[in-house]
Design a protein around this motif. Structure first.
Motif, PDB file in Angstrom:
ATOM      1  N   LYS A 413       0.821  -1.323   0.027  1.00 24.54           N
ATOM      2  CA  LYS A 413       0.117  -0.099   0.053  1.00 24.54           C
ATOM      3  C   LYS A 413       0.850   1.191   0.026  1.00 24.54           C
ATOM      4  O   LYS A 413       0.566   2.265  -0.932  1.00 24.54           O
ATOM      5  N   ALA A 414       1.972   1.317   0.954  1.00 22.32           N
ATOM      6  CA  ALA A 414       2.908   2.524   1.004  1.00 22.32           C
ATOM      7  C   ALA A 414       3.697   2.649  -0.232  1.00 22.32           C
ATOM      8  O   ALA A 414       3.887   3.807  -0.780  1.00 22.32           O
ATOM      9  N   MET A 415       4.278   1.703  -0.587  1.00 18.36           N
ATOM     10  CA  MET A 415       5.421   1.535  -1.693  1.00 18.36           C
ATOM     11  C   MET A 415       4.754   1.555  -3.121  1.00 18.36           C
ATOM     12  O   MET A 415       5.781   1.868  -4.040  1.00 18.36           O
ATOM     13  N   VAL A 416       3.696   0.885  -3.476  1.00 14.96           N
ATOM     14  CA  VAL A 416       3.020   0.699  -4.781  1.00 14.96           C
ATOM     15  C   VAL A 416       2.022   1.521  -4.834  1.00 14.96           C
ATOM     16  O   VAL A 416       1.832   2.524  -5.800  1.00 14.96           O
ATOM     17  N   THR A 417       0.704   0.966  -4.117  1.00 13.14           N
ATOM     18  CA  THR A 417      -0.467   1.706  -4.394  1.00 13.14           C
ATOM     19  C   THR A 417      -0.466   3.149  -4.265  1.00 13.14           C
ATOM     20  O   THR A 417      -1.113   3.989  -4.963  1.00 13.14           O
ATOM     21  N   GLU A 418       0.091   3.793  -3.104  1.00 13.18           N
ATOM     22  CA  GLU A 418       0.249   5.201  -2.886  1.00 13.18           C
ATOM     23  C   GLU A 418       1.500   5.644  -3.220  1.00 13.18           C
ATOM     24  O   GLU A 418       2.119   6.401  -2.297  1.00 13.18           O
ATOM     25  N   PHE A 419       2.397   4.938  -4.107  1.00 12.79           N
ATOM     26  CA  PHE A 419       3.646   5.472  -4.379  1.00 12.79           C
ATOM     27  C   PHE A 419       3.731   7.275  -4.402  1.00 12.79           C
ATOM     28  O   PHE A 419       4.696   7.600  -3.915  1.00 12.79           O
ATOM     29  N   GLY A 420       2.904   7.580  -5.261  1.00 16.76           N
ATOM     30  CA  GLY A 420       3.164   9.000  -5.298  1.00 16.76           C
ATOM     31  C   GLY A 420       2.861   9.806  -3.943  1.00 16.76           C
ATOM     32  O   GLY A 420       3.787  11.016  -3.932  1.00 16.76           O
ATOM     33  N   GLY A 421       1.765   9.549  -3.479  1.00 18.69           N
ATOM     34  CA  GLY A 421       1.741  10.196  -2.282  1.00 18.69           C
ATOM     35  C   GLY A 421       2.783  10.021  -0.964  1.00 18.69           C
ATOM     36  O   GLY A 421       2.963  11.008  -0.249  1.00 18.69           O
ATOM     37  N   GLY A 470       1.044  14.806  -0.315  1.00 18.28           N
ATOM     38  CA  GLY A 470       1.958  14.467  -1.484  1.00 18.28           C
ATOM     39  C   GLY A 470       0.919  14.127  -2.473  1.00 18.28           C
ATOM     40  O   GLY A 470      -0.288  14.167  -2.705  1.00 18.28           O
ATOM     41  N   VAL A 471       1.179  13.644  -3.774  1.00 21.84           N
ATOM     42  CA  VAL A 471       0.403  13.232  -4.991  1.00 21.84           C
ATOM     43  C   VAL A 471      -0.729  12.570  -4.501  1.00 21.84           C
ATOM     44  O   VAL A 471      -0.670  11.384  -4.360  1.00 21.84           O
ATOM     45  N   GLY A 472      -2.103  13.045  -4.896  1.00 20.77           N
ATOM     46  CA  GLY A 472      -3.121  12.268  -4.838  1.00 20.77           C
ATOM     47  C   GLY A 472      -3.817  12.260  -3.284  1.00 20.77           C
ATOM     48  O   GLY A 472      -4.774  11.617  -3.024  1.00 20.77           O
ATOM     49  N   HIS A 473      -2.971  12.729  -2.291  1.00 20.27           N
ATOM     50  CA  HIS A 473      -3.363  12.583  -1.036  1.00 20.27           C
ATOM     51  C   HIS A 473      -4.664  13.418  -0.592  1.00 20.27           C
ATOM     52  O   HIS A 473      -4.963  14.337  -1.018  1.00 20.27           O
ATOM     53  N   VAL A 474      -5.362  12.578   0.310  1.00 15.96           N
ATOM     54  CA  VAL A 474      -6.813  13.108   0.534  1.00 15.96           C
ATOM     55  C   VAL A 474      -6.534  13.382   2.232  1.00 15.96           C
ATOM     56  O   VAL A 474      -6.177  12.473   2.836  1.00 15.96           O
ATOM     57  N   VAL A 475      -6.846  14.463   2.722  1.00 17.65           N
ATOM     58  CA  VAL A 475      -7.033  14.713   4.147  1.00 17.65           C
ATOM     59  C   VAL A 475      -8.231  15.133   4.505  1.00 17.65           C
ATOM     60  O   VAL A 475      -8.985  16.071   4.071  1.00 17.65           O
ATOM     61  N   THR A 476      -8.707  14.426   5.716  1.00 17.84           N
ATOM     62  CA  THR A 476     -10.286  14.632   6.089  1.00 17.84           C
ATOM     63  C   THR A 476     -10.122  15.220   7.619  1.00 17.84           C
ATOM     64  O   THR A 476      -9.450  14.405   8.219  1.00 17.84           O
ATOM     65  N   ALA A 477     -10.630  16.258   8.062  1.00 19.55           N
ATOM     66  CA  ALA A 477     -10.965  16.583   9.455  1.00 19.55           C
ATOM     67  C   ALA A 477     -12.509  16.583   9.475  1.00 19.55           C
ATOM     68  O   ALA A 477     -13.294  17.024   8.851  1.00 19.55           O
ATOM     69  N   LEU A 478     -12.814  16.078  10.708  1.00 18.86           N
ATOM     70  CA  LEU A 478     -14.178  16.138  11.239  1.00 18.86           C
ATOM     71  C   LEU A 478     -14.373  16.974  12.529  1.00 18.86           C
ATOM     72  O   LEU A 478     -13.700  17.057  13.470  1.00 18.86           O
ATOM     73  N   TYR A 479     -15.258  18.085  12.442  1.00 17.06           N
ATOM     74  CA  TYR A 479     -15.794  18.714  13.456  1.00 17.06           C
ATOM     75  C   TYR A 479     -17.267  18.446  14.070  1.00 17.06           C
ATOM     76  O   TYR A 479     -18.273  18.062  13.404  1.00 17.06           O
TER      77      TYR A 479
END
Length: 612
Positions: A413-421, A470-479
């Motif tokens: 997941k870290a090295m291949v699937t989310e390589f860019g991020g 990073g590339v393609g990263h998604v960051v979510t915060a909840l209030y």
């Protein structure tokens, strides 16, 4: 049974089975299964399963795994062989080497990796190699003091640095898979939410980041509301990514010996090597009692050379982490690519015990080095002595992200699937600031991000660090929001002040119907001046069954985090409700991560019933 065996006689067939730890009953991934008659080798998958071709009449299987005693089993006529492997807890191993010395010596205490060049006659030297067996009760986590509900009349601004780390989720999974609930401070709710990818439209008009907001009811208290703030970094095709100057900084100390440590590190990094292009370069720095350069900076076209250097690594000795970090930055600076992706990838359990080792000294060291334009990615390995707090500090101060690798699937997941991020930053020092409108908001609470909070004035201060995306990263915060007019036990009260003006009059703002304004700042990867974007959130609450699949799933993950933390703010949270929502919001799940979450939540529910 005899008829069954007879049917297989003289034939080759696929034998299957599962390998587990005899003590913990956990599945073992990466166990080598060898057919001693044909020398065919297979490895167990992440669930401990394997299959290998055998001959019905004459097959012996050998099961081997670093840190465990080898087992040999006769497979004659069997269609399934399950194996429970026993850990090898011997602290001394003896090997015989040929050396030269002026006189015979019966034993030498030291590392089997080093044989001194001695003059004189040949003699057999018996070398004792210390095998490190970690203390299973030495993991450390930063104490988390949960965010409270805040009155917007007193503090209208909520400010924090984004966090793309996801280490907490895989670490929590490791605990639950082992049959125990995690340490509450190991549960960082925001990292659990951000472990998953969400379908968010990418930015337009050349911007590196896009923003999305939603508002619904809080599933653990339907009198409250839940506001989602999500940032999505732009996607870049692999062939368009900048050239990389990478340094693999690999902990080869004694604490990295055994399953789930250096062997898994090797497999992980070799996956990453396969993703490299000819324009990329890699150097390898190792550290144990001291730091050294295993491989000078080498083109990504020479994959076999890089993999061979990785395969040759062995663990042993103390842990001079600071020396390793300094050497890695030195090598990275020597090979710096202007305008490129310059990054150190640290693999360790964080158990530094030689030289500078405190969280404060490591933070100071990384803070100085990070100004060189070299980013830092931290990958945590191992269990029993994981120094989670130190690893997270290093990543935060090094303009990078922190992931915990507990199995080969997580490595992929870290090295291949989310390589860019994982490796390519598109926006740095990203900060979020939300201003709440007291006409609609009685109180608000940021769910998670306790160790990423900033002062209100830090938002406009470009000298204050934020998080990196990073590339393609998604960051979510909840209030979580307590609307005006709701009588909630979560909102504390104080007596009227004697010396201050008490005003219950709200100031009307332009744009009636605005619940909040969300702003975020970011810098380009090589920039020093931040840019600002903002978006208004309308006070229109959607029913929980009308929100996006992603928000529905994120609420389930957050609710599990509240329960695992035994949070003071869990209210009516319960396992059955969150599991039902997660199942309803599973959606397209090609990698199986959401299905895995559902199983994990079900296991946590069952484990919680045994908690006193």
């Amino acid at each position: 049974m005899l008829l069954s065996i007879g049917g297989y006689a003289g034939h080759k067939y696929e034998l299957k089975g599962k390998v587990t730890d005899a003590t913990t009953k956990l599945a073992l991934s990466g166990v080598v299964v060898t057919n001693l008659q044909t020398n065919e080798r297979k490895s167990t998958d992440r669930e401990g399963n394997y299959q290998i071709q055998v001959d019905a009449e004459n097959t012996t299987l050998e099961f081997s795994y670093l840190g465990y005693m080898k087992q040999r089993i006769q497979a004659k006529g069997k269609t399934r062989v399950n194996v429970a492997m026993v850990q090898d807890n011997r602290t001394l191993e003896e090997v015989v080497v040929r050396g030269y010395a002026p006189q015979a010596k019966t034993s030498v205490v030291g590392s089997a990796q080093v044989v001194a060049a001695l003059s004189g006659q040949a003699t057999n030297l018996k070398v004792r190699r210390m095998v490190y067996v970690p203390n299973q009760n030495q993991e450390s986590y930063q104490k988390i003091k949960e965010n409270k509900f805040i009155n917007p009349l007193k503090e209208p601004l909520s400010t924090f640095a984004v966090d793309v780390d996801a280490a907490s989720y895989s670490n929590v999974r490791r605990f639950i898979d082992a049959g125990s609930l995690p340490d509450k401070d190991a549960v960082r709710v925001e990292e659990m939410i951000n472990y998953f990818q969400y379908q968010v439209e990418g930015p337009k008009h050349g911007e590196p980041v896009n923003i999305l907001t939603e508002l619904t009811k809080a599933p653990w208290n339907d009198a409250h509301q839940l506001m989602r703030v999500t940032l999505k970094a732009k996607d870049i095709p692999t062939d368009k990514l900048k050239a990389s100057n990478l340094v693999f900084l690999i902990d080869v100390s004694g604490s990295m010996m055994g399953p789930g440590r250096l062997p898994l590190v090797k497999s992980s990094l070799k996956m990453l090597v396969d993703q490299l292009r000819d324009i990329d370069r890699v150097a390898i720095v190792t550290y144990a009692g001291s730091a050294g350069v295993k491989l000078e900076s080498t083109s990504g076209s020479q994959k076999m050379k890089i993999k061979t250097a990785i395969d040759e690594l062995e663990a042993g000795g103390s842990t001079a982490g600071a020396a390793g970090i300094k050497k890695a930055y030195e090598i990275a600076r020597q090979n710096l690519i202007k305008g490129g992706n310059n990054r150190i990838i640290l693999t360790s359990d964080g158990d530094f015990n030689v030289g500078e080792s405190s969280d404060e000294s490591m933070e100071e060291l990384i803070g100085k080095e990070s100004k060189s334009g070299v980013f830092l990615t931290v990958l945590g390995y191992g269990m029993g002595n994981l120094k989670d707090s130190k690893m997270e500090t290093l990543a935060d101060k090094g303009h990078g992200n922190y992931a915990y690798i507990d199995n080969i699937s997580e490595a992929r997941k870290a090295m291949v699937t989310e390589f860019g991020g994982t490796l390519f930053t598109v926006a740095k020092d990203v900060k979020i600031q939300v201003e709440f409108n007291p006409n609609y908001v009685q109180a608000y609470r940021l769910v998670g991000y306790e160790n990423r909070l900033l002062e209100a004035e830090d938002f406009n201060n470009d000298q204050k660090m934020g998080g990196d995306m990073g590339v393609g990263h998604v960051v979510t915060a909840l209030y979580e929001i307590v609307p005006v007019g709701v009588n909630s036990t979560m909102v504390g009260t104080v007596d009227p002040l004697k010396y201050q003006r008490n005003s219950t009059k709200y100031i009307e703002v332009r744009g009636n119907g605005e619940l909040a304004t969300v702003k975020f700042r970011y810098k380009e990867p090589d920039g020093e001046k931040s840019k600002l974007q903002q978006q208004v959130v309308q006070a229109k609450v959607a029913d929980l069954n009308k929100v996006s699949e992603d928000l529905l799933f994120a609420t389930a993950v957050a609710e599990l985090g509240l329960l695992l933390r035994d949070s003071d703010f869990k209210q009516q949270a319960n396992f059955d409700s969150l599991i039902a929502r997660a199942k309803a919001a599973k959606g397209v799940d090609n990698e199986g991560y959401r299905a895995e979450f559902i199983r994990m939540a079900e296991n946590a529910r069952d484990l919680s019933k045994t908690r006193l």
